[in-house]
Design an enzyme around this catalytic site. Sequence first.
Site, mmCIF file in Angstrom:
data_model
loop_
_atom_site.group_PDB
_atom_site.id
_atom_site.type_symbol
_atom_site.label_atom_id
_atom_site.label_comp_id
_atom_site.label_asym_id
_atom_site.label_seq_id
_atom_site.Cartn_x
_atom_site.Cartn_y
_atom_site.Cartn_z
ATOM 1 N N HIS A 81 49.032 41.728 -10.274
ATOM 2 C CA HIS A 81 47.589 41.977 -10.300
ATOM 3 C C HIS A 81 46.937 41.317 -11.512
ATOM 4 O O HIS A 81 46.366 41.964 -12.389
ATOM 5 C CB HIS A 81 47.315 43.490 -10.276
ATOM 6 N N HIS A 85 45.952 36.190 -8.897
ATOM 7 C CA HIS A 85 45.794 36.940 -7.639
ATOM 8 C C HIS A 85 44.311 36.935 -7.239
ATOM 9 O O HIS A 85 43.974 36.610 -6.098
ATOM 10 C CB HIS A 85 46.290 38.379 -7.822
ATOM 11 N N HIS A 123 37.702 42.031 -7.587
ATOM 12 C CA HIS A 123 38.157 43.264 -6.923
ATOM 13 C C HIS A 123 39.294 44.000 -7.621
ATOM 14 O O HIS A 123 39.515 45.178 -7.326
ATOM 15 C CB HIS A 123 38.558 42.972 -5.467
ATOM 16 N N ASP A 124 39.995 43.348 -8.553
ATOM 17 C CA ASP A 124 41.114 44.021 -9.248
ATOM 18 C C ASP A 124 40.981 43.950 -10.769
ATOM 19 O O ASP A 124 41.973 44.076 -11.489
ATOM 20 C CB ASP A 124 42.447 43.374 -8.842
ATOM 21 N N ASP A 235 42.816 40.088 0.451
ATOM 22 C CA ASP A 235 43.720 40.727 -0.513
ATOM 23 C C ASP A 235 45.178 40.521 -0.112
ATOM 24 O O ASP A 235 46.068 40.460 -0.958
ATOM 25 C CB ASP A 235 43.397 42.228 -0.586
HETATM 26 C C1 LIG Z 1 53.493 42.274 0.235
HETATM 27 C C2 LIG Z 1 52.827 43.581 -0.073
HETATM 28 N N1 LIG Z 1 53.489 44.711 0.148
HETATM 29 C C3 LIG Z 1 52.908 45.925 -0.090
HETATM 30 C C4 LIG Z 1 53.605 47.121 0.191
HETATM 31 C C5 LIG Z 1 53.014 48.362 0.004
HETATM 32 C C6 LIG Z 1 51.705 48.424 -0.485
HETATM 33 C C7 LIG Z 1 51.003 49.752 -0.637
HETATM 34 O O1 LIG Z 1 50.141 49.900 -1.460
HETATM 35 N N2 LIG Z 1 51.337 50.753 0.240
HETATM 36 C C8 LIG Z 1 50.684 52.069 0.286
HETATM 37 C C9 LIG Z 1 51.395 52.891 1.378
HETATM 38 C C10 LIG Z 1 50.724 54.257 1.537
HETATM 39 C C11 LIG Z 1 49.252 54.085 1.941
HETATM 40 C C12 LIG Z 1 48.539 53.280 0.842
HETATM 41 C C13 LIG Z 1 48.627 54.037 -0.476
HETATM 42 C C14 LIG Z 1 50.103 54.205 -0.884
HETATM 43 C C15 LIG Z 1 50.810 55.024 0.211
HETATM 44 C C16 LIG Z 1 50.780 52.824 -1.047
HETATM 45 C C17 LIG Z 1 49.186 51.897 0.687
HETATM 46 C C18 LIG Z 1 51.003 47.243 -0.812
HETATM 47 C C19 LIG Z 1 51.583 45.997 -0.608
HETATM 48 N N3 LIG Z 1 50.914 44.796 -0.878
HETATM 49 C C20 LIG Z 1 49.693 44.474 -1.382
HETATM 50 C C21 LIG Z 1 48.646 45.358 -1.894
HETATM 51 C C22 LIG Z 1 47.428 45.437 -1.234
HETATM 52 C C23 LIG Z 1 46.413 46.233 -1.736
HETATM 53 C C24 LIG Z 1 46.586 46.961 -2.906
HETATM 54 C C25 LIG Z 1 47.797 46.883 -3.588
HETATM 55 C C26 LIG Z 1 48.823 46.073 -3.084
HETATM 56 CL CL1 LIG Z 1 50.311 45.941 -3.928
HETATM 57 N N4 LIG Z 1 49.551 43.148 -1.376
HETATM 58 N N5 LIG Z 1 50.669 42.587 -0.892
HETATM 59 C C27 LIG Z 1 51.516 43.618 -0.590
HETATM 60 MG MG LIG Z 2 43.281 46.463 -5.716
HETATM 61 ZN ZN LIG Z 3 44.114 42.785 -4.910
#
Ligand SMILES: Cc1nc2ccc(C(=O)N[C@]34C[C@H]5C[C@H](C[C@H](C5)C3)C4)cc2n2c(-c3ccccc3Cl)nnc12
Ligand SMILES: [Mg+2]
Ligand SMILES: [Zn+2]
Length: 344
Positions: A81, A85, A123-124, A235
């Site tokens: 982050h 990104h 956004h982050d 994102d």
């Molecule tokens: C590759 C990849 N894998 C990722 C695997 C998992 C999660 C994730 O936050 N899972 C959740 C699963 C449940 C319901 C909600 C809240 C929590 C409980 C945590 C989401 C994000 C992932 N992610 C992101 C990403 C996108 C937006 C914000 C932060 C991140 Cl990190 N961008 N790329 C990836």
């Molecule tokens: Mg974010």
């Molecule tokens: Zn982001």
Amino acid sequence: YHMKVGNQDVVDVIMCPNPHDEPCFEKFTFTPRKILPKETPCYVLQMMHHLNFLEDFRIKQETLIRFILYVKKGYRELPYHNWLHAFSVAHFAYLCLRNFQLIERGYLTKLEALAYFVSCLCHDIDHRGTTNSFQQQSNSVLASLYSSEGSVMERHHLSQTLCILNTEGCNFLESLNREDYRRCLDLIKDMILATDLATHYKIHSRQLTMAEEGYDRTSSEHRYYLCGLLMTCADLSDQTKDWTETKRVAQLIYSEFFNQGDLEKQMGKEPANMMDREKASIPDHQVEFLTECCLCIFRILAVIFPSAKILVGAIKRNIICWKSSKDTFNKLCLEGKTSYEVLI
Ligand SMILES: Cc1nc2ccc(C(=O)N[C@]34C[C@H]5C[C@H](C[C@H](C5)C3)C4)cc2n2c(-c3ccccc3Cl)nnc12
Ligand SMILES: [Mg+2]
Ligand SMILES: [Zn+2]
């Protein structure tokens, strides 16, 4: 850039495909993370010029450059982050605006397009590499500020964005009339808050209905769902690139997740499996995330914009790669390596 090819002018070929026919900056196959960090502010300015924002909104270039540099400084040196990104998310927004012709075909007004691009960039801001639930768990300052409304980190990113806009010499939106200014800030708020994945999970089915019914330009609900869809796709856009890129980005994300898991263990808390470097099975979790989350959301995008089908294809290819990598992971994990060590 004005480029002569043979005796025929090729006008306005920006970041033109170089002779080694690497993917062009204008294509979804381009990987913005390959751009040198010190050159990224110029590319942001260039994209905004090509989207005609400076002319449409009488933006002073000097003010815009100061804003961009403040936003870049607002990101911390984290594995995932970080500013790169934000830059890659904004690049994907630029590609959507250009390739889907979002303004020309009336999906977004010019003001919504500006808010979309700026929201991606911001956004982050000031992310700490930890999740919303970690804010609550650790009783962080941000949790005390925002946990009553939810989306703790996203509310902080929004507040940081507004602080920069209110910083001397950074308000590039100053020439907007009162109504447009108010509207733009409301749009930035909705768009940054929409990047909370938990929110996406809540509205996902309604976004699908919107796509299947057909996008209704006169419906403010549809416009809200489209903005949220475009933000979440941007994102997650790293997942639409080639396998090498996707694998490298996963390694950055899990490095943040596992750091949080280590912190939670030190606090005497039990981390979720995906945060626990001893328990996480990265390929399994990524197959699940790409199938349950990414594939669904990019399929909705492809219903509205058929040319987004290539992005769905890229995600499918990455799922296959994660599945085939499972054998390698399991073999090496049997030799005592954690799945993270296998990934790097
Ligand atoms: C590759 C990849 N894998 C990722 C695997 C998992 C999660 C994730 O936050 N899972 C959740 C699963 C449940 C319901 C909600 C809240 C929590 C409980 C945590 C989401 C994000 C992932 N992610 C992101 C990403 C996108 C937006 C914000 C932060 C991140 Cl990190 N961008 N790329 C990836
Ligand atoms: Mg974010
Ligand atoms: Zn982001």
